[in-house]
Design a protein around this motif. Structure first.
Motif, PDB file in Angstrom:
ATOM      1  N   PHE A 168       4.301  -0.977  -9.174  1.00 52.86           N
ATOM      2  CA  PHE A 168       4.386  -1.069  -7.710  1.00 52.86           C
ATOM      3  C   PHE A 168       5.685  -0.448  -7.202  1.00 52.86           C
ATOM      4  CE2 PHE A 168       1.909  -4.861  -8.970  1.00 52.86           C
ATOM      5  CZ  PHE A 168       0.781  -4.698  -8.182  1.00 52.86           C
ATOM      6  N   LEU A 169       5.578   0.260  -6.068  1.00 48.96           N
ATOM      7  CA  LEU A 169       6.750   0.726  -5.320  1.00 48.96           C
ATOM      8  C   LEU A 169       6.658   0.155  -3.918  1.00 48.96           C
ATOM      9  CD1 LEU A 169       6.432   4.607  -5.876  1.00 48.96           C
ATOM     10  CD2 LEU A 169       7.830   3.100  -7.265  1.00 48.96           C
ATOM     11  N   GLY A 174       6.527   0.865   5.112  1.00 51.99           N
ATOM     12  CA  GLY A 174       5.761  -0.370   5.273  1.00 51.99           C
ATOM     13  C   GLY A 174       4.599  -0.469   4.317  1.00 51.99           C
ATOM     14  N   THR A 175       4.567   0.419   3.323  1.00 55.22           N
ATOM     15  CA  THR A 175       3.472   0.402   2.352  1.00 55.22           C
ATOM     16  C   THR A 175       3.935  -0.085   0.988  1.00 55.22           C
ATOM     17  OG1 THR A 175       3.840   2.671   1.556  1.00 55.22           O
ATOM     18  CG2 THR A 175       2.414   2.403   3.488  1.00 55.22           C
ATOM     19  N   VAL A 187      -2.988   5.026  -7.357  1.00 53.52           N
ATOM     20  CA  VAL A 187      -4.269   4.308  -7.367  1.00 53.52           C
ATOM     21  C   VAL A 187      -4.635   3.827  -5.966  1.00 53.52           C
ATOM     22  CG1 VAL A 187      -5.476   2.248  -8.231  1.00 53.52           C
ATOM     23  CG2 VAL A 187      -4.002   3.568  -9.756  1.00 53.52           C
ATOM     24  N   ASP A 188      -3.615   3.368  -5.219  1.00 54.38           N
ATOM     25  CA  ASP A 188      -3.878   2.799  -3.898  1.00 54.38           C
ATOM     26  C   ASP A 188      -2.603   2.824  -3.073  1.00 54.38           C
ATOM     27  OD1 ASP A 188      -5.312   1.608  -1.873  1.00 54.38           O
ATOM     28  OD2 ASP A 188      -5.859  -0.183  -3.015  1.00 54.38           O
ATOM     29  N   THR A 189      -2.758   2.868  -1.767  1.00 52.57           N
ATOM     30  CA  THR A 189      -1.656   2.676  -0.829  1.00 52.57           C
ATOM     31  C   THR A 189      -2.012   1.492   0.048  1.00 52.57           C
ATOM     32  OG1 THR A 189      -1.009   5.010  -0.785  1.00 52.57           O
ATOM     33  CG2 THR A 189      -0.340   3.668   1.086  1.00 52.57           C
ATOM     34  N   LEU A 190      -1.223   0.425  -0.052  1.00 55.62           N
ATOM     35  CA  LEU A 190      -1.495  -0.788   0.722  1.00 55.62           C
ATOM     36  C   LEU A 190      -0.656  -0.762   1.993  1.00 55.62           C
ATOM     37  CD1 LEU A 190      -1.307  -3.383  -2.205  1.00 55.62           C
ATOM     38  CD2 LEU A 190      -3.320  -2.122  -1.395  1.00 55.62           C
ATOM     39  N   MET A 226      -6.331  -6.671  -4.577  1.00 56.70           N
ATOM     40  CA  MET A 226      -5.391  -5.892  -3.760  1.00 56.70           C
ATOM     41  C   MET A 226      -5.579  -6.189  -2.271  1.00 56.70           C
ATOM     42  SD  MET A 226      -3.238  -4.218  -5.612  1.00 56.70           S
ATOM     43  CE  MET A 226      -3.090  -4.025  -7.399  1.00 56.70           C
ATOM     44  N   LEU A 227      -5.766  -7.477  -1.976  1.00 58.91           N
ATOM     45  CA  LEU A 227      -5.934  -7.921  -0.594  1.00 58.91           C
ATOM     46  C   LEU A 227      -4.863  -8.939  -0.229  1.00 58.91           C
ATOM     47  CD1 LEU A 227      -9.804  -8.448  -0.452  1.00 58.91           C
ATOM     48  CD2 LEU A 227      -8.501  -6.615   0.636  1.00 58.91           C
TER      49      LEU A 227
END
Length: 318
Positions: A168-169, A174-175, A187-190, A226-227
């Protein structure tokens, strides 16, 4: 009496102890894997290792780790070895120390001012982030970089999942960027917060991760989905530091507000607040018990420039 009230009363009967020793403010505190030693990193260019007796009241033994030529901004212990500790400094070096002798065992010269450092859970790799938003992965055995990546956005705290498959970064956008490991493939940008994400903590049971933001909120995320499942709203200033306790039951968070919030992870409710005299830089729960180390911009009890940290969780003998 409800369970929540009972927990609050338990925390209320506990007290903090102050540990002076540094010449300037303390930026980082971290426990070793057995919970018997605490390390502190300071603007005074040193780290110190303290042998903490959970119930002892005698003089605390400490050892100075000396060699850096700039502020020691963050440090972390080898998750598999109770006496090996890594330090990240503005002097562009990362150092590995033997906490028994206080000697530097390994040194890596990197390209920028290092501000973040974390161990892979199996102890084989160290990730380092610098002020230029560059990530370096070090092989611990050779103490040499095996991967470097520069990002075109602000990268703040970094962390591996408990399984080491996810990296994780937290970013200034804000992501939270979710990368596969070891490939570091995105893999994903939250879209986690409305302002920069400053800090991240991983639940020791591997269920959740928490993110602290400049919007003064802490978000709790289900790691498998990832929620976002919950938001903690007690702080009013940008969140600087967060930590789960060893059972994953409590989350401590701190900022420039003059208290540390301890909340129940499942309900989101505050169970205790520890008053502070200044902005906090680092909080970390002991991996074996409910002792919380914390350090900030405050001075010692005589209000001189000596840097201190405190540990909350001792029984009040008064």
């Amino acid at each position: 009496m409800t369970e929540m009230e009972d927990t609050t009363v338990t925390f209320k009967n506990l007290t903090s102890r102050e540990y002076p020793g540094h010449k300037k403010k303390v930026h980082s505190v971290a426990w070793n894997c057995t919970g018997t030693k605490l390390a502190s990193g300071s603007v005074d260019q040193t780290a110190r290792v303290w042998h903490i007796e959970p119930h002892g009241h005698g003089k605390v033994k400490d050892i100075e780790l000396k060699g850096h030529t700039d502020s020691v901004d963050q440090l972390c212990w080898d998750p598999k070895h109770a006496d090996l500790i890594a330090t990240a400094s503005g002097d562009k070096t990362v150092r590995l120390w033997d906490a028994r002798s206080g000697k530097c065992a390994q040194l890596a010269e990197l390209s920028g001012e290092n501000i973040n450092i974390t161990y892979k859970p199996d102890g084989t790799h160290i990730a380092v982030g610098n002020r230029d938003d560059e990530l370096t992965i070090l092989d611990v055995r050779k103490f040499k970089p095996i991967h470097k990546r520069k990002f075109n956005y602000e990268v703040n705290e970094i962390a591996w999942s408990t399984t080491s498959e996810i990296f994780f970064l937290t970013t200034g956008n804000g992501t939270v960027e979710v990368l596969a490991y070891p490939s570091l493939r995105p893999v994903d940008t939250l879209m986690a917060h409305t302002a920069g994400c400053y800090c991240i903590a991983i639940d020791p049971l591997g269920r959740y991760f928490a993110v602290g933001s400049a919007d003064s909120l802490v978000s709790l995320w289900d790691i498998s989905e990832m929620l976002c499942v919950r938001t903690f709203t007690k702080l009013e200033s940008p969140v600087r530091t967060i930590s789960f306790n060893n059972t994953g039951e409590y989350l401590a968070s701190a900022s420039e507000d003059l208290f540390i919030d301890i909340s129940n992870v499942q309900t989101g409710r505050t169970v205790h607040q520890i008053p502070c005299r200044a902005a906090m830089n680092s909080v970390e729960w002991n991996p074996k018990s409910n002792l919380l180390a914390y350090a900030g911009d405050d001075k010692n009890k005589y209000q001189t420039d000596e840097g201190v940290f405190r540990i909350f969780g001792f029984k009040n003998s008064a």
